[in-house]
Enzyme design. Structure first.
Site, PDB file in Angstrom:
ATOM      1  N   GLU A  38      44.300  27.314  44.786  1.00 13.24           N
ATOM      2  CA  GLU A  38      42.925  27.708  45.085  1.00 13.24           C
ATOM      3  C   GLU A  38      42.026  26.771  44.292  1.00 13.24           C
ATOM      4  O   GLU A  38      42.011  26.798  43.063  1.00 13.24           O
ATOM      5  CB  GLU A  38      42.692  29.157  44.658  1.00 13.24           C
ATOM      6  CG  GLU A  38      41.239  29.596  44.706  1.00 13.24           C
ATOM      7  CD  GLU A  38      40.989  30.902  43.973  1.00 13.24           C
ATOM      8  OE1 GLU A  38      39.856  31.097  43.487  1.00 13.24           O
ATOM      9  OE2 GLU A  38      41.934  31.716  43.863  1.00 13.24           O
ATOM     10  N   ARG A  42      33.253  25.264  41.820  1.00  7.50           N
ATOM     11  CA  ARG A  42      32.416  25.420  40.626  1.00  7.50           C
ATOM     12  C   ARG A  42      31.747  24.118  40.210  1.00  7.50           C
ATOM     13  O   ARG A  42      31.118  24.070  39.157  1.00  7.50           O
ATOM     14  CB  ARG A  42      33.264  25.958  39.462  1.00  7.50           C
ATOM     15  CG  ARG A  42      33.862  27.330  39.736  1.00  7.50           C
ATOM     16  CD  ARG A  42      34.646  27.839  38.538  1.00  7.50           C
ATOM     17  NE  ARG A  42      35.375  29.055  38.859  1.00  7.50           N
ATOM     18  CZ  ARG A  42      36.191  29.686  38.023  1.00  7.50           C
ATOM     19  NH1 ARG A  42      36.382  29.195  36.808  1.00  7.50           N
ATOM     20  NH2 ARG A  42      36.815  30.781  38.391  1.00  7.50           N
ATOM     21  N   LYS A 125      41.420  40.493  46.481  1.00 12.33           N
ATOM     22  CA  LYS A 125      41.545  39.963  45.133  1.00 12.33           C
ATOM     23  C   LYS A 125      41.018  41.020  44.163  1.00 12.33           C
ATOM     24  O   LYS A 125      39.888  41.501  44.320  1.00 12.33           O
ATOM     25  CB  LYS A 125      40.725  38.674  45.032  1.00 12.33           C
ATOM     26  CG  LYS A 125      40.612  38.086  43.635  1.00 12.33           C
ATOM     27  CD  LYS A 125      39.751  36.820  43.687  1.00 12.33           C
ATOM     28  CE  LYS A 125      39.600  36.191  42.322  1.00 12.33           C
ATOM     29  NZ  LYS A 125      38.839  34.922  42.374  1.00 12.33           N
TER      30      LYS A 125
END
Length: 214
Positions: A38, A42, A125
């Protein structure tokens, strides 16, 4: 329902700012037997990192920290095979569904699990896992929502991961312990590969195919 992660029960959460290191990281993941990642959105260069890794035929790569429908489109154009969000954003989920792109939204409460189910999502998640109550919280939510499976992420270490994975409602765990940013920045790829191999060995006794609902 799409089997995105394959037999892998540990998902490396990658924070990498330099697209020039993406190929080396991909090679280290593959060498360590953990060819799934993943890539977190950011930094401005994260889509380029994702594209470089997604171009490799030996990796399954998705986009993480996806917060908006526009970022879903960017992830899709960058070759993401799945999308992960830290929270439950209906716009993100619906846009992924429109694109037939598997999505893993973040939840930490029963209300958010119910909202996920209302959107047609039954794999979520659990984030941030350790600050939100850890395995006892996952167990409590799993007791209430028997049809839901969880991918706890956030604060999980190599030592804690096996406890989470032993729970029947936990499909996989996400973490950075096998891809620590300091090692990525330093280009210490052999160490990254070794950490990935150790993560695989710790979970190989009970492999599970991880479904992601789109």
């Amino acid at each position: 329902m799409t089997d995105v992660f394959g037999p892998h029960r540990v998902v490396p959460v990658v924070v990498l700012d330099d697209p020039g290191r993406a190929d080396d990281l991909g090679a280290a993941l593959a060498a360590g037997g953990l060819p799934v990642a993943e890539v977190t959105f950011r930094s401005p260069d994260a889509p380029a990192v994702l594209r470089r890794m997604a171009d490799r035929e030996d990796l399954v790569v998705g986009a993480g920290t996806v917060l908006t429908a526009e970022q879903v489109d960017l992830a899709h154009r960058s070759g993401a095979r799945f999308v992960v969000s830290p929270g439950l954003g209906p716009d993100v989920v619906r846009r992924c569904q429109q694109l037939d792109l598997p999505v893993l939204p973040g939840v930490s409460t029963a209300t958010e699990v119910m909202q996920a189910l209302s959107l047609g999502v039954d794999l979520v998640k659990f984030f941030p896992a350790e600050p939100s109550g850890g395995l006892p919280a996952v167990s409590a939510l799993a007791d209430a929502f028997r049809q839901v499976r969880f991918v706890p992420t956030g604060g999980i270490t190599a030592a804690r991961a096996p406890d989470y994975l032993a729970h029947p409602a936990v499909a996989a765990v996400g973490g950075t312990w096998m891809v620590p940013p300091a090692l990525l920045k330093a280009g210490r790829w052999e160490e990254v590969a070794a950490l990935c191999a150790a993560a695989v060995a710790a979970t190989a006794a009970d492999p599970v195919v991880v479904p992601v609902t789109s």
